[in-house]
Design a protein around this motif. Structure first.
Motif, PDB file in Angstrom:
ATOM      1  N   GLN A 177      -6.858  51.478  26.547  1.00  0.00           N
ATOM      2  CA  GLN A 177      -8.379  51.966  26.090  1.00  0.00           C
ATOM      3  C   GLN A 177      -8.455  51.234  24.978  1.00  0.00           C
ATOM      4  OE1 GLN A 177     -11.065  54.656  26.859  1.00  0.00           O
ATOM      5  NE2 GLN A 177     -11.820  53.114  25.630  1.00  0.00           N
ATOM      6  N   GLU A 178      -7.421  50.666  24.678  1.00  0.00           N
ATOM      7  CA  GLU A 178      -7.222  49.553  23.990  1.00  0.00           C
ATOM      8  C   GLU A 178      -7.694  48.736  24.004  1.00  0.00           C
ATOM      9  OE1 GLU A 178      -3.044  47.948  20.707  1.00  0.00           O
ATOM     10  OE2 GLU A 178      -2.601  49.693  22.461  1.00  0.00           O
ATOM     11  N   ALA A 179      -7.301  47.981  24.712  1.00  0.00           N
ATOM     12  CA  ALA A 179      -7.609  46.514  26.018  1.00  0.00           C
ATOM     13  C   ALA A 179      -9.593  46.654  25.365  1.00  0.00           C
ATOM     14  CB  ALA A 179      -7.499  46.280  26.861  1.00  0.00           C
ATOM     15  N   VAL A 180     -10.296  47.800  26.145  1.00  0.00           N
ATOM     16  CA  VAL A 180     -11.655  48.090  26.086  1.00  0.00           C
ATOM     17  C   VAL A 180     -12.084  47.849  25.230  1.00  0.00           C
ATOM     18  CG1 VAL A 180     -12.671  49.472  26.477  1.00  0.00           C
ATOM     19  CG2 VAL A 180     -10.935  48.995  28.207  1.00  0.00           C
ATOM     20  N   ASP A 181     -11.584  49.206  24.079  1.00  0.00           N
ATOM     21  CA  ASP A 181     -12.299  48.845  22.487  1.00  0.00           C
ATOM     22  C   ASP A 181     -11.464  47.373  21.434  1.00  0.00           C
ATOM     23  OD1 ASP A 181     -12.297  51.984  23.358  1.00  0.00           O
ATOM     24  OD2 ASP A 181     -10.794  52.481  21.533  1.00  0.00           O
ATOM     25  N   TYR A 182     -10.758  46.542  21.796  1.00  0.00           N
ATOM     26  CA  TYR A 182     -10.682  45.253  21.157  1.00  0.00           C
ATOM     27  C   TYR A 182     -12.078  44.704  21.290  1.00  0.00           C
ATOM     28  CZ  TYR A 182      -8.009  41.332  19.341  1.00  0.00           C
ATOM     29  OH  TYR A 182      -8.552  40.053  18.263  1.00  0.00           O
ATOM     30  N   ILE A 183     -12.621  44.074  20.851  1.00  0.00           N
ATOM     31  CA  ILE A 183     -13.637  43.296  20.764  1.00  0.00           C
ATOM     32  C   ILE A 183     -13.702  42.086  20.676  1.00  0.00           C
ATOM     33  CG2 ILE A 183     -15.401  44.977  22.298  1.00  0.00           C
ATOM     34  CD1 ILE A 183     -16.709  44.802  19.987  1.00  0.00           C
ATOM     35  N   SER A 184     -12.787  41.900  18.911  1.00  0.00           N
ATOM     36  CA  SER A 184     -13.260  41.196  18.127  1.00  0.00           C
ATOM     37  C   SER A 184     -12.270  39.848  18.407  1.00  0.00           C
ATOM     38  CB  SER A 184     -12.054  41.836  16.380  1.00  0.00           C
ATOM     39  OG  SER A 184     -11.401  42.292  16.620  1.00  0.00           O
ATOM     40  N   ILE A 237     -16.767  45.770  30.225  1.00  0.00           N
ATOM     41  CA  ILE A 237     -18.307  45.679  30.145  1.00  0.00           C
ATOM     42  C   ILE A 237     -19.357  46.492  30.036  1.00  0.00           C
ATOM     43  CG2 ILE A 237     -19.747  44.746  31.725  1.00  0.00           C
ATOM     44  CD1 ILE A 237     -17.825  43.602  33.215  1.00  0.00           C
ATOM     45  N   ALA A 238     -18.892  47.811  29.995  1.00  0.00           N
ATOM     46  CA  ALA A 238     -19.733  49.315  30.563  1.00  0.00           C
ATOM     47  C   ALA A 238     -20.115  49.994  28.673  1.00  0.00           C
ATOM     48  CB  ALA A 238     -19.244  50.332  31.279  1.00  0.00           C
ATOM     49  N   TYR A 239     -18.500  49.262  28.011  1.00  0.00           N
ATOM     50  CA  TYR A 239     -18.366  49.124  26.528  1.00  0.00           C
ATOM     51  C   TYR A 239     -19.067  48.530  25.742  1.00  0.00           C
ATOM     52  CZ  TYR A 239     -16.171  50.068  22.093  1.00  0.00           C
ATOM     53  OH  TYR A 239     -15.732  50.661  21.111  1.00  0.00           O
ATOM     54  N   LEU A 240     -19.057  47.071  26.275  1.00  0.00           N
ATOM     55  CA  LEU A 240     -20.103  46.385  25.289  1.00  0.00           C
ATOM     56  C   LEU A 240     -21.829  46.483  25.410  1.00  0.00           C
ATOM     57  CD1 LEU A 240     -18.481  42.719  26.298  1.00  0.00           C
ATOM     58  CD2 LEU A 240     -18.203  44.481  23.909  1.00  0.00           C
ATOM     59  N   ILE A 241     -21.550  47.322  26.984  1.00  0.00           N
ATOM     60  CA  ILE A 241     -23.690  46.810  26.669  1.00  0.00           C
ATOM     61  C   ILE A 241     -23.781  48.569  26.048  1.00  0.00           C
ATOM     62  CG2 ILE A 241     -25.144  47.652  28.241  1.00  0.00           C
ATOM     63  CD1 ILE A 241     -23.329  45.611  30.593  1.00  0.00           C
TER      64      ILE A 241
END
Ligand code: ADP
Ligand code: MG
Length: 117
Positions: A9-16, A37-41
């Motif tokens: 989850q941490e890896a999914v949430d990290y977008i910086s 990808i789903a989270y970004l969209i």
């Protein structure tokens, strides 16, 4: 759909910035990428055409496309790139090059690449 563990989850949430996920076979790496990808969209409002997921094999890109398709419904995935890096490169060349220049380049490549490659 399996619930991600805290590290996934941490890896999914990290977008910086760039992120390396290093883990063994079957440990949930593809799940991280597809959920990201789903989270970004869906959560970050990033258009699918601005996302490129690159794989090594065609089999992996087929699987990834399918898995993203089950996570993100409808037209939200329109324009998403999920392909091998070979195909990504080819598509970039196709889009940015005149057909005549492309034909010339491929003729050159076909001559230059030895048959065992
Ligand atoms: N946190 C998790 N809990 C339970 N099952 C999971 C979890 N993460 C992934 N899985 C499942 O484990 C299997 C392998 O996951 P996958 O993402 O394909 O791993 P990898 O890409 O590392 O080989 C899949 O069936 C996936 O649904
Ligand atoms: Mg995988």
């Amino acid at each position: 759909m399996a619930k991600l563990n805290p590290r996934q989850q941490e890896a999914v949430d990290y977008i910086s910035g760039p992120l390396l996920v290093l883990a063994g076979a079957g440990s949930g790496k593809t799940s991280v990428i597809t959920r990201k990808i789903a989270y970004l969209i869906e959560t970050c409002g990033i258009k699918a055409h601005n996302i490129a997921a690159v794989t090594f094999t065609n089999k992996a890109s087929r699987e990834m496309k399918e898995r993203v398709g089950t996570l993100v419904k409808g037209s939200a995935t329109r324009g998403l790139t999920v392909s091998t890096f070979h195909n990504l490169g080819l598509n970039i060349i196709r889009k940015s090059t005149k057909p005549s220049a492309l034909r010339k380049a491929f003729r050159y490549l076909m001559i230059r690449i030895p048959s065992h490659c």
